[in-house]
Design an enzyme around this catalytic site. Structure first.
Site, PDB file in Angstrom:
ATOM      1  N   HIS A 173       8.406   2.427   6.303  1.00  0.00           N
ATOM      2  CA  HIS A 173       7.147   3.158   5.923  1.00  0.00           C
ATOM      3  C   HIS A 173       7.460   4.875   6.018  1.00  0.00           C
ATOM      4  O   HIS A 173       7.103   5.745   5.200  1.00  0.00           O
ATOM      5  CB  HIS A 173       5.906   3.109   6.934  1.00  0.00           C
ATOM      6  CG  HIS A 173       4.811   2.660   6.242  1.00  0.00           C
ATOM      7  ND1 HIS A 173       4.831   1.248   5.455  1.00  0.00           N
ATOM      8  CD2 HIS A 173       3.629   3.163   5.917  1.00  0.00           C
ATOM      9  CE1 HIS A 173       3.836   1.010   5.101  1.00  0.00           C
ATOM     10  NE2 HIS A 173       3.056   2.179   5.247  1.00  0.00           N
ATOM     11  N   LYS A 215      -4.981  -8.383   3.762  1.00  0.00           N
ATOM     12  CA  LYS A 215      -4.899  -7.062   3.153  1.00  0.00           C
ATOM     13  C   LYS A 215      -3.460  -6.919   2.688  1.00  0.00           C
ATOM     14  O   LYS A 215      -3.076  -6.269   1.559  1.00  0.00           O
ATOM     15  CB  LYS A 215      -5.189  -5.965   4.212  1.00  0.00           C
ATOM     16  CG  LYS A 215      -5.169  -4.554   3.314  1.00  0.00           C
ATOM     17  CD  LYS A 215      -3.907  -3.747   3.237  1.00  0.00           C
ATOM     18  CE  LYS A 215      -4.323  -2.384   2.948  1.00  0.00           C
ATOM     19  NZ  LYS A 215      -2.866  -1.683   2.774  1.00  0.00           N
ATOM     20  N   GLU A 220       0.630   3.241  -2.251  1.00  0.00           N
ATOM     21  CA  GLU A 220       1.237   3.180  -0.718  1.00  0.00           C
ATOM     22  C   GLU A 220       2.511   2.863  -0.918  1.00  0.00           C
ATOM     23  O   GLU A 220       3.287   2.119  -1.571  1.00  0.00           O
ATOM     24  CB  GLU A 220       0.487   1.873  -0.204  1.00  0.00           C
ATOM     25  CG  GLU A 220       1.008   1.538   1.172  1.00  0.00           C
ATOM     26  CD  GLU A 220       0.083   0.409   1.935  1.00  0.00           C
ATOM     27  OE1 GLU A 220      -1.021   0.254   1.617  1.00  0.00           O
ATOM     28  OE2 GLU A 220       0.689  -0.095   2.961  1.00  0.00           O
TER      29      GLU A 220
HETATM   30  C1  MEV Z   1      -0.073  -2.429   5.109  1.00  0.00           C
HETATM   31  O1  MEV Z   1      -0.673  -2.024   3.952  1.00  0.00           O
HETATM   32  C2  MEV Z   1      -0.105  -3.727   5.249  1.00  0.00           C
HETATM   33  C3  MEV Z   1       0.239  -4.498   6.581  1.00  0.00           C
HETATM   34  O2  MEV Z   1      -0.605  -4.296   7.388  1.00  0.00           O
HETATM   35  C4  MEV Z   1       0.200  -6.285   6.191  1.00  0.00           C
HETATM   36  C5  MEV Z   1       0.324  -6.872   7.503  1.00  0.00           C
HETATM   37  O3  MEV Z   1      -0.083  -6.612   8.846  1.00  0.00           O
HETATM   38  O4  MEV Z   1       0.648  -8.123   7.307  1.00  0.00           O
HETATM   39  C6  MEV Z   1       1.884  -4.492   6.927  1.00  0.00           C
END
Ligand code: MEV
Length: 430
Positions: free
Chosen positions: A382, A268, A84
């Site tokens: 991103h 996550k 990622e």
């Molecule tokens: C993306 O891989 C992880 C996030 O969604 C974590 C979060 O929302 O705290 C950016």
């Protein structure tokens, strides 16, 4: 005591891949063989064939390093394997923020794994519990007959506990917990071997039947935690002051504390960092994932693995605590040359130290995500890497990828079709 070398390597992302390799080589005194394994993926096809069944190939992922980590006054470069975009950059950025507050303080439990034996066909529940209690020392000795080298290093079975489940649909059930010090190993094999070895003895003394004999991934006797603060002055940007950013982060943190839907995503994000480190070091990241999420629900409602608050001076402070059953010996760490290289880059001396680093990485990742979400949103960061991925997918030459991605970002058109057009234009020019 602070080591002389510092992991604050500014602009690492701007260096060429070869320069980054050279910096990491000098950091960890990597050998030519280590560098070769970074190029080749660290696992020959015939070795892969010995690891799992029905092998038909190998699967590569990017291996990066996160900078700026200062944990218990030691500087670290963090090896991370992940597909990622943004995770490594975000982790490095957050570590820099924590560094401005003195770095992370981290600690951990002894490396105690929990093994379970499910006892059924119980005639007298209280008597079985009593018998197990009376034979604790013998059970431990019996379990340790299989402990081998772990025992030599001061580990092995250390305690026996019982948990009673009354009147279940399959009758009375008693679960025996064997607490097992795995030292620097993750310990799954050692624990499962000990459980299978000791269960006939437990069946004999209790007159019951042992069904499952398997370790628990809720290794809540093997936790690590990390804490640190970020000065408000380090958190401001051109749109919001430090205290405003802190308020936004605290609102985000409370959202995750209260709402399981948000907590799952929040956690996550934490696991983005932890898993990347665990994969790099050849650890069983699914085991840690399982333990982390079960731990997040330990109070009966799934919640956040981290807590955030404002300290007396108005600075932001965060803390994470989770089970971290990780090892630096055995398992894939032995077979995979890149896992060995990753451990060399990290420079940890024990499984506990690795767990403490992992906790700090999780907290850093969490801060980075919340800060982005509570300010600009995560998409702008991103999109830069996403644009690069689209350029690659569109067939761009390596030397054109960055320029095509930059152009798409400037045009505000980050789409595969646009990437294809730009690739075509560049190819027609050459
Ligand atoms: C993306 O891989 C992880 C996030 O969604 C974590 C979060 O929302 O705290 C950016």
């Amino acid at each position: 005591m602070t080591r002389e070398r510092r992991s604050t390597i500014s602009g690492l992302y701007k260096r060429s891949l070869a320069e980054r390799q050279a910096i990491t080589r000098d950091w960890a005194d990597l050998s030519a063989k280590d560098l070769q394994s970074l190029e080749e993926g660290g696992l020959a096809l015939h070795e892969a064939d010995m690891m799992i069944e029905n092998v038909i190939g190998r699967y590569s992922l990017p291996f990066g390093v996160a900078t700026n980590f200062l944990i218990n006054d030691i500087d670290y470069l963090i090896p991370m394997v992940i597909e990622e975009p943004s995770v490594v950059a975000a982790c490095s950025f957050a570590a820099k923020l924590f560094r401005a507050g003195g770095g992370f303080q981290a600690s951990s439990d002894d490396p105690l794994m929990t093994g379970q034996i499910q006892l059924l066909d119980i005639k007298d529940r209280d008597r079985v519990v009593q018998i197990i209690e009376q034979h604790k020392a013998e059970i431990i000795d019996k379990a340790n007959e299989t402990a081998g080298s772990i025992k030599g290093r001061g580990g092995g079975a250390v305690d026996v506990r019982t948990r009673v489940f009354e009147n279940t649909s399959i009758g009375e059930m008693i679960v025996v917990h064997l607490l097992y010090d795995a030292r620097d190993a993750m310990g799954a094999n050692a624990v499962n071997t000990a459980l299978e070895h000791v269960s006939p003895f437990i069946e004999k003394i209790t007159g019951s039947r042992a069904n499952l004999r398997i370790l628990s991934n809720l290794s809540d006797n093997r936790r690590a935690w990390a804490e640190g603060s970020i000065p408000a002055s380090a958190l401001g940007n051109k749109y919001a002051s430090g205290p405003e950013v802190i308020d936004g982060i605290l609102e985000a943190a409370l959202f995750a504390e209260l709402d399981p839907y948000r907590a799952a995503t929040h956690n996550k994000g934490i696991m983005n960092g932890i898993d990347a480190l665990l994969i790099a070091t050849g650890n069983d990241w699914r085991a840690v994932e399982a333990g982390a999420h079960a731990y997040a629900a330990r109070d009966g409602r799934y919640s956040s693995l981290s807590r955030w608050w404002k300290d007396g001076g108005g600075d932001l402070r965060g803390r994470i605590e989770l089970p971290l059953a990780v090892g630096i010996v055995g398992g894939a760490t032995r077979v995979h040359r890149l896992a060995q290289t990753a451990l060399k880059i990290l420079g940890v001396q024990s499984a506990r130290q690795l767990a403490e680093v992992a906790a700090a990485v999780g907290l850093a990742q969490n801060l980075a995500a919340m800060r982005a979400l509570a300010t600009d949103g995560i998409q702008s960061g991103h999109m830069r890497m996403h644009a690069r991925q689209l350029a690659i997918a569109a067939g761009a030459h390596t030397e054109d990828v960055v320029a095509i991605a930059k152009q798409m970002k400037e045009e505000g058109e980050i789409r595969l079709e646009r990437a294809r057009e730009l690739v075509k234009q560049r190819k027609s020019r050459t």
